[in-house]
Structures are given as C-alpha cells and as structure tokens.
Design an enzyme around this catalytic site. Structure first.
Site, PDB file in Angstrom:
ATOM      1  NE  ARG A 169      18.116  51.198 -29.319  1.00  0.00           N
ATOM      2  CZ  ARG A 169      19.166  51.930 -29.087  1.00  0.00           C
ATOM      3  NH1 ARG A 169      19.030  53.187 -28.736  1.00  0.00           N
ATOM      4  NH2 ARG A 169      20.370  51.420 -29.176  1.00  0.00           N
ATOM      5  CG  ASP A 229      18.076  41.466 -24.652  1.00  0.00           C
ATOM      6  OD1 ASP A 229      18.164  41.592 -25.882  1.00  0.00           O
ATOM      7  OD2 ASP A 229      18.916  40.827 -23.973  1.00  0.00           O
ATOM      8  NE  ARG A 257      17.238  39.400 -31.084  1.00  0.00           N
ATOM      9  CZ  ARG A 257      18.425  39.984 -30.985  1.00  0.00           C
ATOM     10  NH1 ARG A 257      18.704  41.054 -31.689  1.00  0.00           N
ATOM     11  NH2 ARG A 257      19.317  39.494 -30.160  1.00  0.00           N
ATOM     12  CE1 TYR A 295      25.523  37.634 -25.021  1.00  0.00           C
ATOM     13  CE2 TYR A 295      24.089  35.776 -24.547  1.00  0.00           C
ATOM     14  CZ  TYR A 295      24.655  36.658 -25.454  1.00  0.00           C
ATOM     15  OH  TYR A 295      24.359  36.560 -26.788  1.00  0.00           O
ATOM     16  NE  ARG A 353      19.694  46.324 -34.078  1.00  0.00           N
ATOM     17  CZ  ARG A 353      20.763  45.624 -33.732  1.00  0.00           C
ATOM     18  NH1 ARG A 353      21.885  46.244 -33.454  1.00  0.00           N
ATOM     19  NH2 ARG A 353      20.725  44.308 -33.683  1.00  0.00           N
TER      20      ARG A 353
HETATM   21  O1  CP3 Z   1      11.270  41.062 -31.756  1.00  0.00           O
HETATM   22  C1  CP3 Z   1      11.771  40.287 -30.927  1.00  0.00           C
HETATM   23  O2  CP3 Z   1      12.287  39.188 -31.232  1.00  0.00           O
HETATM   24  C2  CP3 Z   1      11.676  40.635 -29.451  1.00  0.00           C
HETATM   25  C3  CP3 Z   1      12.813  41.245 -28.883  1.00  0.00           C
HETATM   26  C4  CP3 Z   1      14.104  40.497 -28.580  1.00  0.00           C
HETATM   27  C5  CP3 Z   1      15.325  41.230 -28.458  1.00  0.00           C
HETATM   28  N1  CP3 Z   1      16.288  40.357 -28.024  1.00  0.00           N
HETATM   29  C6  CP3 Z   1      15.484  42.664 -28.725  1.00  0.00           C
HETATM   30  C7  CP3 Z   1      16.833  43.222 -28.967  1.00  0.00           C
HETATM   31  C8  CP3 Z   1      14.383  39.173 -28.278  1.00  0.00           C
HETATM   32  C9  CP3 Z   1      13.452  37.964 -28.301  1.00  0.00           C
HETATM   33  C10 CP3 Z   1      15.764  39.103 -27.926  1.00  0.00           C
HETATM   34  C11 CP3 Z   1      16.436  37.866 -27.504  1.00  0.00           C
HETATM   35  C12 CP3 Z   1      17.898  37.865 -27.337  1.00  0.00           C
HETATM   36  N2  CP3 Z   1      18.693  38.842 -26.809  1.00  0.00           N
HETATM   37  C13 CP3 Z   1      18.725  36.755 -27.628  1.00  0.00           C
HETATM   38  C14 CP3 Z   1      18.252  35.420 -28.120  1.00  0.00           C
HETATM   39  C15 CP3 Z   1      17.887  35.451 -29.557  1.00  0.00           C
HETATM   40  C16 CP3 Z   1      19.036  35.379 -30.512  1.00  0.00           C
HETATM   41  O3  CP3 Z   1      19.144  36.277 -31.347  1.00  0.00           O
HETATM   42  O4  CP3 Z   1      19.810  34.401 -30.456  1.00  0.00           O
HETATM   43  C17 CP3 Z   1      20.049  37.109 -27.308  1.00  0.00           C
HETATM   44  C18 CP3 Z   1      21.275  36.230 -27.475  1.00  0.00           C
HETATM   45  C19 CP3 Z   1      20.024  38.426 -26.779  1.00  0.00           C
HETATM   46  C20 CP3 Z   1      21.167  39.215 -26.257  1.00  0.00           C
HETATM   47  C21 CP3 Z   1      21.413  40.442 -27.051  1.00  0.00           C
HETATM   48  N3  CP3 Z   1      20.567  41.529 -27.106  1.00  0.00           N
HETATM   49  C22 CP3 Z   1      22.527  40.718 -27.865  1.00  0.00           C
HETATM   50  C23 CP3 Z   1      23.695  39.775 -28.094  1.00  0.00           C
HETATM   51  C24 CP3 Z   1      22.333  41.992 -28.398  1.00  0.00           C
HETATM   52  C25 CP3 Z   1      23.310  42.770 -29.239  1.00  0.00           C
HETATM   53  C26 CP3 Z   1      23.380  42.257 -30.598  1.00  0.00           C
HETATM   54  C27 CP3 Z   1      22.365  42.950 -31.426  1.00  0.00           C
HETATM   55  O5  CP3 Z   1      21.599  42.277 -32.131  1.00  0.00           O
HETATM   56  O6  CP3 Z   1      22.374  44.193 -31.374  1.00  0.00           O
HETATM   57  C28 CP3 Z   1      21.074  42.468 -27.956  1.00  0.00           C
HETATM   58  C29 CP3 Z   1      20.421  43.762 -28.288  1.00  0.00           C
HETATM   59  C30 CP3 Z   1      19.012  43.734 -28.780  1.00  0.00           C
HETATM   60  N4  CP3 Z   1      18.012  42.927 -28.314  1.00  0.00           N
HETATM   61  C31 CP3 Z   1      18.471  44.585 -29.780  1.00  0.00           C
HETATM   62  C32 CP3 Z   1      17.106  44.274 -29.893  1.00  0.00           C
HETATM   63  C33 CP3 Z   1      16.078  44.939 -30.781  1.00  0.00           C
HETATM   64  C34 CP3 Z   1      19.230  45.688 -30.500  1.00  0.00           C
HETATM   65  C35 CP3 Z   1      19.324  46.842 -29.571  1.00  0.00           C
HETATM   66  C36 CP3 Z   1      19.226  48.188 -30.241  1.00  0.00           C
HETATM   67  O7  CP3 Z   1      18.116  48.623 -30.565  1.00  0.00           O
HETATM   68  O8  CP3 Z   1      20.279  48.805 -30.352  1.00  0.00           O
END
Ligand code: CP3
Length: 340
Positions: free
Chosen positions: A36, A72, A23, A147, A27
C-alpha cells in the site's frame, strides 16, 4: 484443495471448524502496508497482480481456510458512473451524492466484465494459486445506497432514511438500479471462478425490523434469487448489528448467515438452525491476553456446536490496530480446539 470451508457452508461434516476473518487482508499486516506504501487504495484495487498478492498474504501467514478477494464494495458503484475518492483518515467520498431522480437516471448498469475486468482477472489469478476456496463479495444494495445518498460514511443516516420515508419511490428506483448492478456483478464473479459469495450489509442494524423488511431485505432476496438460477455456490449474508433482525434476515435466501458478536451464537443457531452460521468473535477480543482469548474461542466453539455448519469468523472486520501475533494465536486455537 482444502474444501473444509465449503463443506461447512453446505452443512456437511468437517474434520475441524474452518476459519477466516473479515478484512483479513489489510492494514494490520506490515506486508499489506508495504504494498500500500507504493500505490493508492484505488490503484491497488485495480491492479490484479497486487490484489492477488495481498489476498494471498493472510492465507500464507495464518493458514486461513478461505481467501476473500481483495477489492472494495464501492468499486461497483464507481462502475455505475460515479466519482469515488478515498481520503486518508476519512474513508470513501462520493463528491456528487445521489439524491434526485435525475441523478438516479444518470446511473448506468455496467457490464461487469467490461467495466471491472481487473476483478475478474484477479479471481482467475487467485484460482491458479490458491489451495483454499475463494470468496467473492459485494455490498448489499441498501448498504451501498447509504454511501451514494450520504456522499460517504455516516453515523445517523439522515439523508438515507429521509429519502426512504419521504420519497419512497425515488428510494426504490435507486435501490432497484443498485440491485441490478450488484446481481450482474456477483454473477460475473461466479463465472470468473469465485467459489462462494458474501453479501455485506454493514449498516442493516440502523433499521427497525419492519423498515429492514421494507427498505433493505427485498433487494438482497432479489439478488440471491437471480444467483440461484445460474450457480449453486454457497451464499453468505452478513447483516451487521442484525441480532434484532434475524427473524427477517433468515429469509434472505442465503445458505450461511454471518453474525456479529452482539448475539450468542448458540441462541442464533436455535433461531436459524436450518442455516449454517458464520462468526462471531468480538474483533476486540484479539486484544485479550492469549489465555483469555483462547478461553473465549473454546466457549464460542462449544456454543456453536449444534449448528448445521459453523464457519469461525470475527463479528466484524479485524481492526488495523490488531497484532498479527494475536491473529495467529486465534486461528491456531480454532483449529486445535475444534479438531475431532
Ligand atoms: O480482506 C478483505 O476483507 C477484502 C477486502 C475488503 C475491503 N473492503 C478492503 C478495504 C472488503 C471485503 C471490504 C468491504 C467493505 N468496504 C465494506 C463492508 C465490510 C465492512 O467492514 O462492513 C465497507 C462498508 C466498505 C467501504 C469502505 N472501504 C470504507 C468505509 C473504508 C474506509 C474505512 C477503512 O476501514 O479504512 C474502506 C477502505 C478499505 N477497504 C480499506 C481496505 C483494506 C483500507 C484502505 C487503505 O488501505 O487505506
């Protein structure tokens, strides 16, 4: 091209320990927030120019040794024909959870190039810009299934486990379809130019070992078997909260095992020594005073020193509350302390 990360994945000698953070685009970065602020999360994921921009941000700011495609894991599930929404403060929502054979039958196995052209386009744009390797990724079938079955995030995964235990055939039919979709999706990322692939199994740790072996691992093995037929790029399997599962997850077929922080990395190396390892600093260690943070990094590098290959990372994603200054201190410390 800085190929230190790829060398470490393959277990070859490196001049220093490569580092990237799960990640790392996100943010905690004001530069990400600025992008964003203009678009929704899903709009961002579908815009190759903006995805390229936010992928590059942490590389330029911190000097990470690998980039991870901005996307994502749930994008590919939307491509299967499901409605996906991201609600502010609540995370992802599937308004129509998949809990019946009819719902499974309605899922399509998408052609990734046709349904997710923006992902392939982002990979191609990034390969033109990057001087470090690009990691593509997907969710592991079981983690993706949670999910779909729960309709979003969950704490106890009642519906998922209930389906696995009470309706194993339905569970298998769903997982099988997700597996086929994910396999094609990762193959398409490799064709587009991804130089390594990470499979995120964020919820693997909810299973007892025997259930993990039955309800999660075989689907990962199937994807990796498919990938091996078309590419030899490194494959990383990250089973989060998986220290009790390591004797099973080492059989996934991956080159690199991603580790969370609950297991000492040296103990992990003793058990999975024929793999390179990736990890495993507690993400909240980035909130320590700098001298204590650096001490922990130094110790982790010592603990991992007998590994076939070590890629430094956090044990899970960087938290949005993290100070970018602390991330910079950590990356510099890994490079400084590990240089031969
Ligand atoms: O920089 C990176 O790692 C690349 C981008 C990336 C995102 N999600 C961007 C994201 C990657 C590799 C993921 C993987 C992801 N997404 C996982 C597996 C990794 C982990 O953390 O276990 C999972 C379970 C998800 C599903 C997901 N996406 C959730 C549960 C959420 C909401 C929770 C949260 O952190 O906000 C997201 C949203 C998400 N994915 C954001 C980002 C940058 C936040 C969205 C925003 O900008 O509002």
């Amino acid at each position: 091209m800085n190929d230190t990360f790829l060398k470490a994945c393959r277990g070859e000698k490196t001049d220093y320990t490569p580092v990237w953070f799960m990640r790392q685009a996100g943010r905690y970065l004001p530069e990400y927030q600025a992008v964003r602020g203009k678009v929704s999360f899903l709009e961002l994921c579908k815009n190759p120019e903006l995805c390229t921009e936010v992928t590059l941000q942490p590389i330029d700011i911190f000097g990470f040794d690998a980039a991870i495609l901005f996307s994502d894991i749930l994008i590919a599930m939307e491509a299967m024909g499901l409605t996906l929404e991201f609600h502010e403060g609540r995370g992802p929502v599937f308004p129509d959870p998949v809990r019946s054979q009819a719902a499974v039958d309605a899922l399509i196995i998408p052609d990734p190039e046709e349904t997710m052209p923006f992902v392939m386009e982002t990979i191609k744009l990034l390969r033109k810009e990057l001087k470090v390797p690009l990691i593509g990724f997907s969710g592991a079938p079981f983690t993706l299934a949670t999910y779909l079955i729960e309709g979003g995030s969950s704490k106890v995964f009642l519906e998922t486990k209930r389906m696995a235990f009470q309706a194993p055939e339905l569970y298998h039919n769903l997982l099988d379809k997700i597996t086929r979709c994910t396999s094609l999706y990762l193959q398409a990322q490799a064709r587009a130019g991804a130089q390594a692939l990470q499979i995120f199994d964020s919820w693997a740790g909810i299973w007892a070992p025997g259930d993990f072996e039955r309800f999660a691992l075989p689907y990962v093995q199937s994807i990796i078997t498919d990938l091996r037929k078309m590419t030899d790029i490194p494959i990383i399997y990250f089973a989060n909260n998986g220290s009790t599962l390591i004797d099973h997850s080492k059989n996934a077929g991956a080159d690199v095992l991603g580790l969370d922080w609950r297991l000492n990395i040296g103990d992990a190396v003793d058990r999975v020594g024929d793999h390179a390892v990736q990890g495993n600093l507690d993400p909240i260690a980035l909130f320590l005073p700098p001298d204590e943070l650096e001490k922990r990094i130094k110790q982790l590098l010592v603990d991992a020193s007998s590994a076939k290959g070590h890629i430094f990372n956090l044990g899970h994603g960087i938290l949005p509350q993290t100070s970018p200054d602390q991330a910079k201190i950590a990356v510099d410390a890994v490079h400084r302390f590990s240089r031969k």
